[in-house]
Design an enzyme around this catalytic site. Structure first.
Site, PDB file in Angstrom:
ATOM      1  N   TYR A 152       0.826  -1.224   0.000  1.00  0.00           N
ATOM      2  CA  TYR A 152       0.000   0.000   0.000  1.00  0.00           C
ATOM      3  C   TYR A 152       0.857   1.270   0.000  1.00  0.00           C
ATOM      4  CZ  TYR A 152      -0.176  -0.562   5.238  1.00  0.00           C
ATOM      5  OH  TYR A 152       0.095  -0.726   6.565  1.00  0.00           O
ATOM      6  N   LYS A 167       5.305   3.978   5.221  1.00  0.00           N
ATOM      7  CA  LYS A 167       5.942   2.904   4.439  1.00  0.00           C
ATOM      8  C   LYS A 167       6.447   3.452   3.104  1.00  0.00           C
ATOM      9  CE  LYS A 167       5.134  -0.853   7.090  1.00  0.00           C
ATOM     10  NZ  LYS A 167       6.190  -1.602   7.760  1.00  0.00           N
TER      11      LYS A 167
HETATM   12  C1  HXC Z   1      -7.729   4.963  16.642  1.00  0.00           C
HETATM   13  C2  HXC Z   1      -5.793   4.875  17.886  1.00  0.00           C
HETATM   14  C3  HXC Z   1      -5.808   3.455  17.877  1.00  0.00           C
HETATM   15  C4  HXC Z   1      -6.901   2.830  17.196  1.00  0.00           C
HETATM   16  C5  HXC Z   1      -4.045   4.109  18.947  1.00  0.00           C
HETATM   17  N1  HXC Z   1      -4.685   5.215  18.557  1.00  0.00           N
HETATM   18  N2  HXC Z   1      -4.701   3.008  18.534  1.00  0.00           N
HETATM   19  N3  HXC Z   1      -6.750   5.616  17.274  1.00  0.00           N
HETATM   20  N4  HXC Z   1      -7.828   3.610  16.590  1.00  0.00           N
HETATM   21  N5  HXC Z   1      -6.994   1.488  17.139  1.00  0.00           N
HETATM   22  C6  HXC Z   1      -4.311   6.580  18.846  1.00  0.00           C
HETATM   23  C7  HXC Z   1      -4.533   6.863  20.299  1.00  0.00           C
HETATM   24  O1  HXC Z   1      -5.879   7.200  20.542  1.00  0.00           O
HETATM   25  C8  HXC Z   1      -3.604   8.031  20.547  1.00  0.00           C
HETATM   26  O2  HXC Z   1      -4.138   9.220  20.062  1.00  0.00           O
HETATM   27  C9  HXC Z   1      -2.429   7.709  19.638  1.00  0.00           C
HETATM   28  O3  HXC Z   1      -2.909   6.786  18.653  1.00  0.00           O
HETATM   29  C10 HXC Z   1      -1.302   7.081  20.381  1.00  0.00           C
HETATM   30  O4  HXC Z   1      -1.793   5.927  21.023  1.00  0.00           O
HETATM   31  P1  HXC Z   1      -0.937   5.140  22.092  1.00  0.00           P
HETATM   32  O5  HXC Z   1      -1.636   3.857  22.382  1.00  0.00           O
HETATM   33  O6  HXC Z   1      -0.551   6.028  23.203  1.00  0.00           O
HETATM   34  O7  HXC Z   1       0.370   4.905  21.255  1.00  0.00           O
HETATM   35  P2  HXC Z   1       1.438   3.843  21.421  1.00  0.00           P
HETATM   36  O8  HXC Z   1       1.407   3.129  22.721  1.00  0.00           O
HETATM   37  O9  HXC Z   1       2.672   4.513  21.045  1.00  0.00           O
HETATM   38  O10 HXC Z   1       1.003   2.754  20.315  1.00  0.00           O
HETATM   39  C11 HXC Z   1       1.508   2.757  19.038  1.00  0.00           C
HETATM   40  C12 HXC Z   1       0.463   2.205  18.087  1.00  0.00           C
HETATM   41  C13 HXC Z   1      -0.017   0.848  18.556  1.00  0.00           C
HETATM   42  C14 HXC Z   1       1.057   2.118  16.711  1.00  0.00           C
HETATM   43  C15 HXC Z   1      -0.658   3.208  18.066  1.00  0.00           C
HETATM   44  O11 HXC Z   1      -1.059   0.417  17.701  1.00  0.00           O
HETATM   45  C16 HXC Z   1       1.052  -0.200  18.579  1.00  0.00           C
HETATM   46  O12 HXC Z   1       1.984  -0.147  19.377  1.00  0.00           O
HETATM   47  N6  HXC Z   1       0.960  -1.227  17.750  1.00  0.00           N
HETATM   48  C17 HXC Z   1       2.002  -2.263  17.696  1.00  0.00           C
HETATM   49  C18 HXC Z   1       1.401  -3.491  17.181  1.00  0.00           C
HETATM   50  C19 HXC Z   1       0.952  -3.317  15.770  1.00  0.00           C
HETATM   51  O13 HXC Z   1       0.412  -2.285  15.408  1.00  0.00           O
HETATM   52  N7  HXC Z   1       1.146  -4.299  14.962  1.00  0.00           N
HETATM   53  C20 HXC Z   1       0.753  -4.193  13.577  1.00  0.00           C
HETATM   54  C21 HXC Z   1       1.994  -4.177  12.792  1.00  0.00           C
HETATM   55  S1  HXC Z   1       1.686  -5.065  11.336  1.00  0.00           S
HETATM   56  P3  HXC Z   1      -4.933  10.287  21.025  1.00  0.00           P
HETATM   57  O14 HXC Z   1      -5.288  11.387  20.096  1.00  0.00           O
HETATM   58  O15 HXC Z   1      -6.103   9.550  21.562  1.00  0.00           O
HETATM   59  O16 HXC Z   1      -3.928  10.673  22.082  1.00  0.00           O
HETATM   60  C22 HXC Z   1       1.496  -3.973  10.164  1.00  0.00           C
HETATM   61  C23 HXC Z   1       1.068  -4.563   8.841  1.00  0.00           C
HETATM   62  C24 HXC Z   1      -0.393  -4.361   8.688  1.00  0.00           C
HETATM   63  O17 HXC Z   1       1.659  -2.809  10.328  1.00  0.00           O
HETATM   64  C25 HXC Z   1      -0.886  -4.943   7.392  1.00  0.00           C
HETATM   65  C26 HXC Z   1      -2.377  -4.743   7.289  1.00  0.00           C
HETATM   66  C27 HXC Z   1      -2.973  -5.496   6.124  1.00  0.00           C
END
Ligand code: HXC
Length: 263
Positions: A152, A167
């Site tokens: 994407y 990305k």
């Molecule tokens: C809307 C969200 C949210 C959600 C977080 N936020 N998750 N908003 N929907 N599901 C918002 C929060 O409300 C906050 O904004 C801000 O993002 C920061 O959130 P935190 O939880 O404090 O951030 P942090 O702890 O740093 O988390 C980072 C993250 C989290 C990226 C947001 O999702 C994470 O750590 N993920 C790791 C695991 C992951 O994502 N794996 C997927 C990777 S695979 P506000 O405004 O409320 O303060 C990949 C391939 C995908 O990427 C392929 C798909 C087909």
């Protein structure tokens, strides 16, 4: 688990950092490099998950070290690279597999949400690449850098605008550094997996009807495996790929190409 693809000992004596190495594709790549002889240094935010991963790697006689790291913090990244070099006095490979993502309508995405993903995927990847590159240049032994991207980055991906933009930045960075650092014998490539059966991704297709709907979009009709991604990564990082530089290697069963209007 399938066998490794490359000759035993391909990475003997080498040290590899794998960010996001505690789980999913990152863990699979760390394992593959380790089975092929590398000492692997896995980094991630969750210490407990990293420790479990290291235990699993050591059970397969892999030299593995866990370094809890938030790649959004450049100081932590520098400490990670120093720790990796302390293992065997060298750094040969960096795999940027750490990522963060969530699905959200773009108009509802907060600035913090945007920053959380862009800081991890784009800035974090640059911090790691910069810190590792500086040491590879200083040591004069060359190196290999591989970043995990997603198609994407060039097709666009509705409801993941933060990750799409980040990305795309990583793809541009890969092509730029591949040229800029080639004279240091540092190869810089990207691996672009399609939908892959990992613990993290599985909830997306837990519903069997949803799984079928998604598989129907993939010409080969199935999801990829972690082993397939790890084998492709190890090829790109090995001497077999010494002439591969600046490449974005797509391994997705033809998913991004689609099936065309006539299939
Ligand atoms: C809307 C969200 C949210 C959600 C977080 N936020 N998750 N908003 N929907 N599901 C918002 C929060 O409300 C906050 O904004 C801000 O993002 C920061 O959130 P935190 O939880 O404090 O951030 P942090 O702890 O740093 O988390 C980072 C993250 C989290 C990226 C947001 O999702 C994470 O750590 N993920 C790791 C695991 C992951 O994502 N794996 C997927 C990777 S695979 P506000 O405004 O409320 O303060 C990949 C391939 C995908 O990427 C392929 C798909 C087909």
């Amino acid at each position: 688990m399938t066998k490794t693809m490359l000759p035993a000992g391909t990475f003997e004596g080498q040290t590899a950092i794998v960010t996001g190495g505690g789980s999913g594709i990152g863990f699979g790549i760390a394992r593959e490099l380790g089975l092929l002889g590398a000492a692997v240094v896995i980094a991630g935010r969750k210490a407990e998950r990293l420790e479990q991963a290291v235990e699993a790697l050591r059970a397969e006689n892999i030299q593995a070290v866990a370094v809890p790291t938030d790649i959004r913090d450049p100081q932590q990244v520098d400490a990670l690279v120093d720790r990796a070099i302390a293992v065997n006095g060298r750094l040969d490979v960096l795999v940027n597999a750490a990522a963060g993502n969530f699905i959200v309508d773009s108009e509802k995405l907060s600035v913090n949400g945007w920053n959380a993903v862009v800081n991890t995927v784009l800035n974090g990847t640059f911090y790691c690449t910069r810190a590792a590159g500086i040491k590879m240049i200083e040591h004069g032994r060359g190196g290999r850098i591989l970043s995990i991207v997603a198609s994407y980055a060039w097709t666009g991906g509705p409801r993941t605008v933060h990750s799409v933009a980040a990305k795309a930045g990583v793809v541009a960075m890969t092509r730029t550094l591949a040229v800029e650092w080639a004279h240091y014998q540092i190869r810089v490539n990207a691996l672009c997996p399609g939908p892959t059966d990992t613990e993290g991704a599985r909830p997306l297709w837990a519903d069997p009807a949803e799984a079928e709907r998604l598989k129907a979009k993939i010409p080969v009709g199935r999801f990829g495996t972690v082993e397939e991604m790890a084998q492709a990564a190890s090829y790109l990082l090995s001497p077999y790929a010494d002439f591969v530089n600046g490449e974005v290697f797509v391994i997705d069963g033809g998913e991004w190409l689609g099936k065309g209007l006539t299939s």
